[in-house]
Design a protein around this motif. Structure first.
Motif, PDB file in Angstrom:
ATOM      1  N   ILE A  67      71.513  21.777  53.319  1.00 38.99           N
ATOM      2  CA  ILE A  67      70.957  20.552  53.650  1.00 38.99           C
ATOM      3  C   ILE A  67      69.581  20.997  53.334  1.00 38.99           C
ATOM      4  CG2 ILE A  67      69.916  18.971  55.282  1.00 38.99           C
ATOM      5  CD1 ILE A  67      72.452  18.856  56.758  1.00 38.99           C
ATOM      6  N   HIS A  68      68.762  19.959  52.148  1.00 35.26           N
ATOM      7  CA  HIS A  68      67.517  20.838  51.753  1.00 35.26           C
ATOM      8  C   HIS A  68      66.524  19.702  52.474  1.00 35.26           C
ATOM      9  CE1 HIS A  68      64.010  21.437  49.347  1.00 35.26           C
ATOM     10  NE2 HIS A  68      64.086  20.505  48.660  1.00 35.26           N
ATOM     11  N   PHE A 112      76.313  19.102  49.342  1.00 38.59           N
ATOM     12  CA  PHE A 112      74.962  19.559  49.205  1.00 38.59           C
ATOM     13  C   PHE A 112      74.123  18.031  49.641  1.00 38.59           C
ATOM     14  CE2 PHE A 112      70.728  19.322  47.016  1.00 38.59           C
ATOM     15  CZ  PHE A 112      70.239  20.777  47.604  1.00 38.59           C
ATOM     16  N   ILE A 113      73.158  18.385  50.436  1.00 33.51           N
ATOM     17  CA  ILE A 113      72.419  17.085  50.808  1.00 33.51           C
ATOM     18  C   ILE A 113      70.824  17.279  50.814  1.00 33.51           C
ATOM     19  CG2 ILE A 113      72.238  15.572  52.990  1.00 33.51           C
ATOM     20  CD1 ILE A 113      75.002  16.733  53.882  1.00 33.51           C
ATOM     21  N   ILE A 155      73.186  19.722  41.110  1.00 35.08           N
ATOM     22  CA  ILE A 155      74.085  20.571  41.866  1.00 35.08           C
ATOM     23  C   ILE A 155      75.148  19.744  41.868  1.00 35.08           C
ATOM     24  CG2 ILE A 155      74.712  20.858  44.378  1.00 35.08           C
ATOM     25  CD1 ILE A 155      72.261  22.413  43.501  1.00 35.08           C
ATOM     26  N   THR A 156      75.215  18.475  41.342  1.00 29.33           N
ATOM     27  CA  THR A 156      76.458  17.527  41.236  1.00 29.33           C
ATOM     28  C   THR A 156      77.029  18.219  39.891  1.00 29.33           C
ATOM     29  OG1 THR A 156      75.164  15.826  42.024  1.00 29.33           O
ATOM     30  CG2 THR A 156      77.037  15.179  40.727  1.00 29.33           C
ATOM     31  N   SER A 157      76.346  18.701  39.018  1.00 26.77           N
ATOM     32  CA  SER A 157      77.037  19.132  37.747  1.00 26.77           C
ATOM     33  C   SER A 157      77.870  20.350  38.185  1.00 26.77           C
ATOM     34  CB  SER A 157      75.990  19.570  36.747  1.00 26.77           C
ATOM     35  OG  SER A 157      75.224  20.763  37.246  1.00 26.77           O
ATOM     36  N   LEU A 158      77.842  20.891  39.336  1.00 25.94           N
ATOM     37  CA  LEU A 158      78.746  22.053  39.802  1.00 25.94           C
ATOM     38  C   LEU A 158      79.932  21.551  40.335  1.00 25.94           C
ATOM     39  CD1 LEU A 158      75.999  24.401  41.144  1.00 25.94           C
ATOM     40  CD2 LEU A 158      76.999  24.603  38.765  1.00 25.94           C
ATOM     41  N   GLY A 159      80.258  20.394  40.275  1.00 21.78           N
ATOM     42  CA  GLY A 159      81.256  19.774  41.005  1.00 21.78           C
ATOM     43  C   GLY A 159      81.277  19.743  42.516  1.00 21.78           C
ATOM     44  N   ILE A 160      80.039  19.514  43.133  1.00 23.71           N
ATOM     45  CA  ILE A 160      79.807  19.542  44.361  1.00 23.71           C
ATOM     46  C   ILE A 160      79.268  18.365  44.822  1.00 23.71           C
ATOM     47  CG2 ILE A 160      78.142  20.517  46.514  1.00 23.71           C
ATOM     48  CD1 ILE A 160      78.093  23.285  44.544  1.00 23.71           C
ATOM     49  N   ARG A 161      79.804  17.528  45.895  1.00 22.16           N
ATOM     50  CA  ARG A 161      79.500  16.313  46.448  1.00 22.16           C
ATOM     51  C   ARG A 161      78.042  16.361  46.927  1.00 22.16           C
ATOM     52  NH1 ARG A 161      79.624  13.839  51.374  1.00 22.16           N
ATOM     53  NH2 ARG A 161      80.670  15.703  52.394  1.00 22.16           N
ATOM     54  N   THR A 162      77.226  15.672  46.115  1.00 24.95           N
ATOM     55  CA  THR A 162      75.594  15.673  46.600  1.00 24.95           C
ATOM     56  C   THR A 162      75.305  14.276  47.095  1.00 24.95           C
ATOM     57  OG1 THR A 162      75.233  17.002  44.673  1.00 24.95           O
ATOM     58  CG2 THR A 162      73.471  15.896  45.712  1.00 24.95           C
ATOM     59  N   VAL A 163      74.497  14.262  48.240  1.00 28.68           N
ATOM     60  CA  VAL A 163      74.170  13.199  48.932  1.00 28.68           C
ATOM     61  C   VAL A 163      72.346  13.230  49.012  1.00 28.68           C
ATOM     62  CG1 VAL A 163      74.067  11.664  50.939  1.00 28.68           C
ATOM     63  CG2 VAL A 163      76.088  13.017  50.297  1.00 28.68           C
ATOM     64  N   LYS A 164      71.692  12.155  48.721  1.00 24.01           N
ATOM     65  CA  LYS A 164      70.240  11.907  48.808  1.00 24.01           C
ATOM     66  C   LYS A 164      69.858  11.048  49.932  1.00 24.01           C
ATOM     67  CE  LYS A 164      70.952  11.636  44.586  1.00 24.01           C
ATOM     68  NZ  LYS A 164      70.897  11.385  42.993  1.00 24.01           N
TER      69      LYS A 164
END
Length: 303
Positions: A67-68, A112-113, A155-164
């Motif tokens: 979480i960033h 990744f959030i 991060i999405t390009s790495l196949g990781i679910r990303t939320v903003k």
């Protein structure tokens, strides 16, 4: 084994509250810090340095979620050219460093959030209610948030679910937004800024932390979500409630816009403009806000 959540900005206002919520819900927490800190049974501290593009490898390898939250304060200093650069880079460079570390170590995450802000819709006061589909604006706040989110999309390009999570003003007891403005009201010098008609999209820190928790556990969440209450709170509304809670009615005339602009420069748009924000998307995802009344929220936050 408990899942691990790695936080940037973990020692800040929101980060401290979120750390408690995560631990209460059975997660272990790791926090990236620029200085050495002593670990606790539930929190592990790792070092990083953005200037040197350094991050401890184990921080990445041990993380199940990241979480960033890190970022320079928007209203801490006047917006000089260097200050604007610092505000932007403090939000985007950590993501770029994390992206490189994930890629280099062939590490995947459950999610990744990233924090974002409703400033993406621009510093504009008007009747429109902004949704996640409202186009970003090209003012400083809009372009900063857009680049912030573009960094997260790597991060999405790495196949990781990303939320903003697009956040507005965060309210909490003796902290955040209220820590800055409450002393003046408490001293009897509360005033309405400018026209007072500018909207103040707000959220209580407890609700915000629960949204982050939901973003972790709900695999269906992906992309951008507004995290504010959808109501008609304006600067005038909030100012009058605050004064009333301290036992008086506002007696000082509205602070003229030109004085605020003289004092704050370009940064004055933060207090002189404000949008109405829709929270329909996060609510349709199943989230229920617990703090929805601005007067009750302010009352408990000041007590």
């Amino acid at each position: 084994m408990a899942k691990n959540v790695l936080l940037t900005g973990g020692t800040g206002f929101i980060g401290k509250h979120l750390t408690d919520v995560l631990i209460e819900n059975g997660f272990t927490v790791s926090i990236l810090s620029r200085s050495s800190r002593e670990n606790t049974p539930s929190i592990t501290y790792y070092k990083w340095n953005l200037k040197d593009n350094f991050i401890e490898k184990d921080a990445i390898l041990n993380a199940d979620y990241i979480i960033h939250l890190a970022g320079e304060g928007i209203v801490e200093k006047r917006w000089t050219k260097n200050r604007k650069k610092a505000i932007l880079e403090s939000r985007t460079k950590p993501i770029e460093l994390i992206f490189s570390a994930l890629k280099e170590n062939k590490k995947t995450l459950d999610a990744f959030i990233s924090a974002s802000a409703v400033g993406i819709y621009g510093a504009i006061t008007g009747p429109e209610i902004c949704t996640e589909n409202t186009p970003p604006t090209n003012d400083f706040l809009g372009t900063t948030c857009q680049q912030w989110e573009n960094a997260a999309d790597q991060i999405t390009s790495l196949g990781i679910r990303t939320v903003k999570i697009r956040t507005g003003i965060v309210l909490g007891k003796d902290e955040g937004f209220l820590k800055k403005i409450a002393p003046g009201f408490k001293a009897g010098f509360g005033a309405i800024l400018g026209s007072g008609k500018q909207y103040l999209p707000w959220i209580h820190v407890e609700d915000l932390c629960q949204i982050y928790l939901k973003a972790i556990v709900d695999n269906n969440m992906q992309g951008a979500y507004n995290a504010t209450i959808t109501d008609n709170t304006t600067n005038a509304t909030l100012s009058r409630i605050l004064a009333n809670l301290y036992g008086y009615s506002i007696w000082i005339p509205n602070i003229p816009e030109f004085l605020i602009k003289l004092a704050l420069g370009e940064m004055s748009i933060v207090v002189l403009e404000g949008q109405r924000i829709s929270s329909e998307k996060i609510q349709k995802a199943g989230f229920e806000f617990q703090h929805t009344d601005i007067e009750a929220t302010l009352s408990t936050s000041l007590s």
